[in-house]
Motif scaffolding. Structure first.
Motif, short mmCIF file in Angstrom:
data_model
loop_
_atom_site.label_atom_id
_atom_site.label_comp_id
_atom_site.label_asym_id
_atom_site.label_seq_id
_atom_site.Cartn_x
_atom_site.Cartn_y
_atom_site.Cartn_z
N ILE A 1 82.74 4.75 -99.38
CA ILE A 1 83.23 4.48 -98.03
C ILE A 1 84.47 3.59 -98.08
N THR A 2 85.50 3.97 -97.32
CA THR A 2 86.83 3.37 -97.47
C THR A 2 86.87 1.89 -97.10
N GLY A 3 86.41 1.53 -95.91
CA GLY A 3 86.56 0.15 -95.44
C GLY A 3 85.99 -0.89 -96.39
N PRO A 4 84.67 -0.85 -96.65
CA PRO A 4 84.09 -1.84 -97.57
C PRO A 4 84.63 -1.74 -98.99
N ARG A 5 84.93 -0.54 -99.47
CA ARG A 5 85.33 -0.38 -100.86
C ARG A 5 86.78 -0.79 -101.13
N HIS A 6 87.66 -0.63 -100.13
CA HIS A 6 89.08 -0.83 -100.41
C HIS A 6 89.79 -1.80 -99.48
N GLU A 7 89.20 -2.11 -98.33
CA GLU A 7 89.89 -2.95 -97.36
C GLU A 7 89.13 -4.23 -97.02
N GLY A 8 87.87 -4.32 -97.43
CA GLY A 8 87.08 -5.49 -97.10
C GLY A 8 86.63 -5.51 -95.65
N THR A 9 86.62 -4.34 -95.02
CA THR A 9 86.23 -4.25 -93.61
C THR A 9 84.98 -3.37 -93.47
N LEU A 10 84.31 -3.53 -92.34
CA LEU A 10 83.09 -2.77 -92.07
C LEU A 10 83.32 -1.89 -90.85
N PRO A 11 83.20 -0.58 -90.98
CA PRO A 11 83.37 0.30 -89.82
C PRO A 11 82.41 -0.08 -88.70
N ALA A 12 82.85 0.10 -87.47
CA ALA A 12 82.06 -0.33 -86.31
C ALA A 12 80.70 0.34 -86.28
N GLU A 13 80.65 1.65 -86.62
CA GLU A 13 79.37 2.34 -86.56
C GLU A 13 78.39 1.84 -87.62
N VAL A 14 78.93 1.38 -88.76
CA VAL A 14 78.05 0.83 -89.80
C VAL A 14 77.56 -0.55 -89.37
N ALA A 15 78.45 -1.35 -88.79
CA ALA A 15 78.06 -2.68 -88.31
C ALA A 15 76.97 -2.56 -87.24
N GLU A 16 77.12 -1.60 -86.34
CA GLU A 16 76.12 -1.40 -85.30
C GLU A 16 74.78 -0.99 -85.89
N ALA A 17 74.83 -0.14 -86.91
CA ALA A 17 73.59 0.29 -87.55
C ALA A 17 72.91 -0.87 -88.25
N LEU A 18 73.68 -1.66 -89.00
CA LEU A 18 73.08 -2.79 -89.73
C LEU A 18 72.52 -3.84 -88.77
N ALA A 19 73.09 -3.93 -87.58
CA ALA A 19 72.61 -4.91 -86.60
C ALA A 19 71.20 -4.57 -86.11
N LEU A 20 70.76 -3.34 -86.36
CA LEU A 20 69.42 -2.94 -85.94
C LEU A 20 68.33 -3.46 -86.88
N GLU B 1 68.16 4.58 -85.94
CA GLU B 1 66.97 3.94 -85.36
C GLU B 1 65.93 3.63 -86.42
N THR B 2 65.98 4.34 -87.55
CA THR B 2 65.05 4.09 -88.64
C THR B 2 65.20 2.68 -89.19
N LEU B 3 66.42 2.15 -89.14
CA LEU B 3 66.66 0.81 -89.68
C LEU B 3 65.88 -0.24 -88.91
N VAL C 1 57.74 1.05 -94.62
CA VAL C 1 58.85 1.96 -94.36
C VAL C 1 60.08 1.51 -95.14
N VAL C 2 60.60 2.42 -95.95
CA VAL C 2 61.82 2.18 -96.73
C VAL C 2 62.92 3.07 -96.15
N ALA C 3 63.94 2.46 -95.58
CA ALA C 3 65.07 3.21 -95.03
C ALA C 3 66.21 3.20 -96.03
N VAL C 4 66.66 4.38 -96.41
CA VAL C 4 67.78 4.53 -97.34
C VAL C 4 68.98 4.98 -96.52
N LEU C 5 69.97 4.11 -96.37
CA LEU C 5 71.11 4.40 -95.51
C LEU C 5 72.20 5.12 -96.29
N ALA C 6 72.42 6.39 -95.95
CA ALA C 6 73.43 7.21 -96.62
C ALA C 6 74.76 7.08 -95.89
#
Length: 321
Positions: free
Chosen positions: A80-99, A65-67, A10-15
């Motif tokens: 995406i603004t946070g990672p690209r310009h502020e060095g931060t990770l949005p909460a919803e992205v962090a939660e997804a990556l934690a899966l 859930e695919t992740l 399974v290859v998950a491509v996160l958009a």
């Protein structure tokens, strides 16, 4: 190197909005073209449409859930603004990556590396991204060992690529490691792209095409490909091109991003891999046919570039009778 994948992978491509559409389609096209058991799923961090750079949106069939099910996770380019310009990770992205499960192979294409860096996954590790964004990347993520001069970097469980077409090179590299050069070459032919470009090749080739009135080294490269078993060297290639060694070397590097010697060695190694996969030739014969000389030389080059001996490589990637 990974062994042949016996089960569906399974290859998950996160958009991530605003996604780069070109990058987003690369994994689906390349892995589907492999005709191997890859299940490529494009997913989001929620059930909302994903904005795509260029003025359109995507409705996705899969959520985060695919992740948790993925064997490989790919983060394509994104604005995406946070990672690209502020060095931060949005909460919803962090939660997804934690899966993502431990041991999952994680890849990024182009500015997707900003997301991995913001998540702390690249701290202390080598990585690359699009050359045009490296200055900002260094400012935001000084702990990352950034190398903007390469097409992609394979650091084991985390792989990063430069911009756009370099994502194709990375996916073909993964195919080659998973299933061998024959599968990767077949996928490349279907996608009508070069079957192999060295990950260490420079991203930005200053003059990829010769100026009007200048001779190209392309005919000599085609000529050399038909004579890999011969004793080709720089003098012979320059002579065929009717150029001085200095002029030929300069133009060759401008057109390919590498020296003639490095290019010739890489073609010989790739041909040796092809012969090991597709023929029953003895190892010493494969070495001669590919221009590497002796079985000892072939073993050395294969261990350095692939990590295994010729016999192990053949056993791993030779299709069953």
């Amino acid at each position: 190197m990974r062994n042949n994948l016996a089960m569906t992978h399974v290859v998950a491509v996160l958009a991530l909005s605003e996604a780069i559409g070109y990058d987003l389609t690369i994994p689906t096209m390349v892995f589907d073209a492999a005709a191997k058991p890859y299940d490529v799923r494009v997913c989001g961090v929620d059930d909302k449409p994903v904005d795509v750079y260029g003025g359109y949106r995507l409705l996705l069939d899969h959520g985060p859930e695919t992740l948790a099910e993925a064997d490989t996770v790919i983060i394509p380019g994104t604005r995406i603004t946070g990672p690209r310009h502020e060095g931060t990770l949005p909460a919803e992205v962090a939660e997804a990556l934690a899966l993502i499960r431990p041991g999952t192979r994680i890849m990024s294409i182009c500015t997707g590396a900003f997301v991995l860096a913001a998540a702390g996954l690249l701290d202390g590790r080598p990585a690359t991204t699009h050359w045009n964004h490296t200055r900002r990347f260094r400012e935001l993520y000084p702990k990352v060992q950034l190398d903007e001069d390469v097409l992609f970097i394979d650091d084991g469980d985390i792989l990063t690529s430069a911009g756009l077409a370099a994502g194709i090179d990375l996916c073909l590299h993964v195919l080659r490691n998973d299933h061998g050069s024959e599968v990767a070459n077949r996928a490349a032919r279907y996608c009508v792209v070069p079957s192999w470009r060295d990950g260490g090749q420079r991203q930005f080739i200053e003059r990829p095409m010769p100026e009007i009135g200048e001779a190209s080294t392309a005919p000599t490269r085609a000529w050399a490909m038909e004579r890999l078993s011969d004793g080709l060297d720089l003098d012979a290639m320059a002579g065929h091109a009717n150029m001085s060694v200095r002029t030929f070397s300069r133009r060759f590097r401008a057109e390919t991003g590498m020296s003639p010697g490095k290019w010739l060695l890489r073609q010989r190694i790739e041909h040796a891999r092809h012969l090991l996969e597709s023929t029953d030739l003895a190892v010493d014969r494969v070495a001669r046919e590919s221009g590497l000389g002796t079985a000892s030389s072939l073993r050395q080059h294969l261990r350095v570039n692939v990590g295994v001996s010729p016999l192990t490589y053949r056993k791993t990637f030779r299709p069953p009778s």
